[in-house]
Motif scaffolding. Structure first.
Motif, PDB file in Angstrom:
ATOM      1  N   UNK A 185       0.946  -0.824   0.163  1.00 35.75           N
ATOM      2  CA  UNK A 185       0.114   0.274   0.285  1.00 35.75           C
ATOM      3  C   UNK A 185       0.682   1.123  -0.053  1.00 35.75           C
ATOM      4  N   UNK A 186       0.417   2.087  -0.552  1.00 34.88           N
ATOM      5  CA  UNK A 186       1.189   3.685  -0.356  1.00 34.88           C
ATOM      6  C   UNK A 186       0.908   4.338   0.346  1.00 34.88           C
ATOM      7  N   UNK A 187       0.826   4.577   1.511  1.00 36.95           N
ATOM      8  CA  UNK A 187       0.219   5.390   2.403  1.00 36.95           C
ATOM      9  C   UNK A 187       0.645   6.991   2.178  1.00 36.95           C
ATOM     10  N   UNK A 188      -0.768   7.581   1.009  1.00 35.09           N
ATOM     11  CA  UNK A 188      -0.892   8.683   0.978  1.00 35.09           C
ATOM     12  C   UNK A 188      -2.696   8.860   0.776  1.00 35.09           C
ATOM     13  N   UNK A 189      -3.797  10.172   0.764  1.00 40.89           N
ATOM     14  CA  UNK A 189      -4.570  10.145   0.390  1.00 40.89           C
ATOM     15  C   UNK A 189      -4.688  12.085   0.194  1.00 40.89           C
ATOM     16  N   UNK A 190      -6.252  11.812  -0.473  1.00 44.07           N
ATOM     17  CA  UNK A 190      -6.442  13.102  -0.948  1.00 44.07           C
ATOM     18  C   UNK A 190      -7.428  13.858  -0.423  1.00 44.07           C
ATOM     19  N   UNK A 191      -7.631  14.777   0.224  1.00 41.09           N
ATOM     20  CA  UNK A 191      -9.243  15.979   0.717  1.00 41.09           C
ATOM     21  C   UNK A 191      -9.712  16.957  -0.710  1.00 41.09           C
ATOM     22  N   UNK A 192     -10.698  16.875  -0.041  1.00 43.32           N
ATOM     23  CA  UNK A 192     -11.819  17.514  -0.970  1.00 43.32           C
ATOM     24  C   UNK A 192     -12.278  18.242  -0.388  1.00 43.32           C
TER      25      UNK A 192
END
Length: 249
Positions: free
Chosen positions: A124-131
């Motif tokens: 898993x790539x520990x990244x995220x996007x919030x909108x």
């Protein structure tokens, strides 16, 4: 709402379940086992017992068509903090759909037993996007939650959209491609190491923005791709939902 015809039947298939890092990942199968195609399916609610929903960040999720004897796939993610391993919890999914121009309510549920926590089946790539959105603008912020030693940076952000948009925000050092209707792809415009504009571990980056004549939102798929600076090659991809302009005026 009309009463579903005898040829109409929607069921929730056996979901795929992963319990990783305090999160329950559900791969859900919405099965049209009837004789007529379904249209304009709007998912407006998902619950798993009393667990906090982490994804999607909002509703609706829109599926425009599910053919007869066909299946649509969506995902959901919940915190496992309030759940107990081995416990059975009721998952519910609600919404609406149309058949032959008539609208019907949708209410699906099944019990899910929480498995023991395990390592992720795939890296898993520990990244995220919030909108977030305000008026006619939708904004996105990226977070790279990888440890510094991983040397995995965020190289691209892609959105699947279903409404006309204009790109009004591009961070410095990034570029964008879009057809203005179905996809948007922002990417760090670095051609060679050390890729200074990619988002390094522990950092965040805002400035990604869309504008649309629409005023409502829907949850749409998004993906972050990584670049491994140690091997100088593409790394894992993380997919999730973000809010984008609603497809219907």
């Amino acid at each position: 709402m009309a009463k579903p015809a005898a040829a109409t039947k929607v069921v929730l298939g056996e979901p795929g379940i992963e319990h990783v890092n305090g999160q329950v990942f559900l791969n859900l199968h919405i099965m049209n086992v009837g004789e007529a195609p379904l249209g304009n399916l709007h998912i407006s609610a998902m619950t798993l017992g009393s667990a906090r929903r982490a994804s999607p960040p909002g509703f609706p999720i829109v599926i425009e068509h599910i053919g007869a004897s066909s299946t649509a796939h969506v995902t959901a993610r919940f915190s496992s903090a309030e759940l107990t391993v081995g416990g059975k919890y009721l998952f519910t999914l609600g919404g609406t759909y149309t058949v032959g121009g008539l609208a019907y309510g949708l209410s699906l549920n099944r019990f899910i037993r929480l498995p023991a926590a395990t390592a992720a089946a795939l890296p898993r790539f520990k990244a995220r996007v919030e909108s977030s959105s305000r008026a006619r603008y939708w904004n996105y912020t990226l977070f790279n939650d990888e440890p510094a030693a991983s040397r995995k940076s965020i190289a691209t952000l892609s959105l699947a959209i279903a409404a006309p948009v204009a790109v009004t925000g591009i961070p410095a050092g990034w570029a964008v491609e879009t057809d203005g209707q179905t996809f948007v792809l922002w990417y760090a415009a670095d051609d060679a190491p050390p890729y200074p504009h990619q988002l390094a571990p522990g950092q965040s980056l805002s400035g990604f923005q869309l504008m649309s004549a629409r005023t409502r939102s829907e949850a749409s798929p998004a993906a972050l791709t990584s670049w491994n600076h140690a091997s100088d090659e593409a790394g894992p991809v993380v997919s999730d939902y973000v809010m984008t302009p609603y497809r219907f005026a």
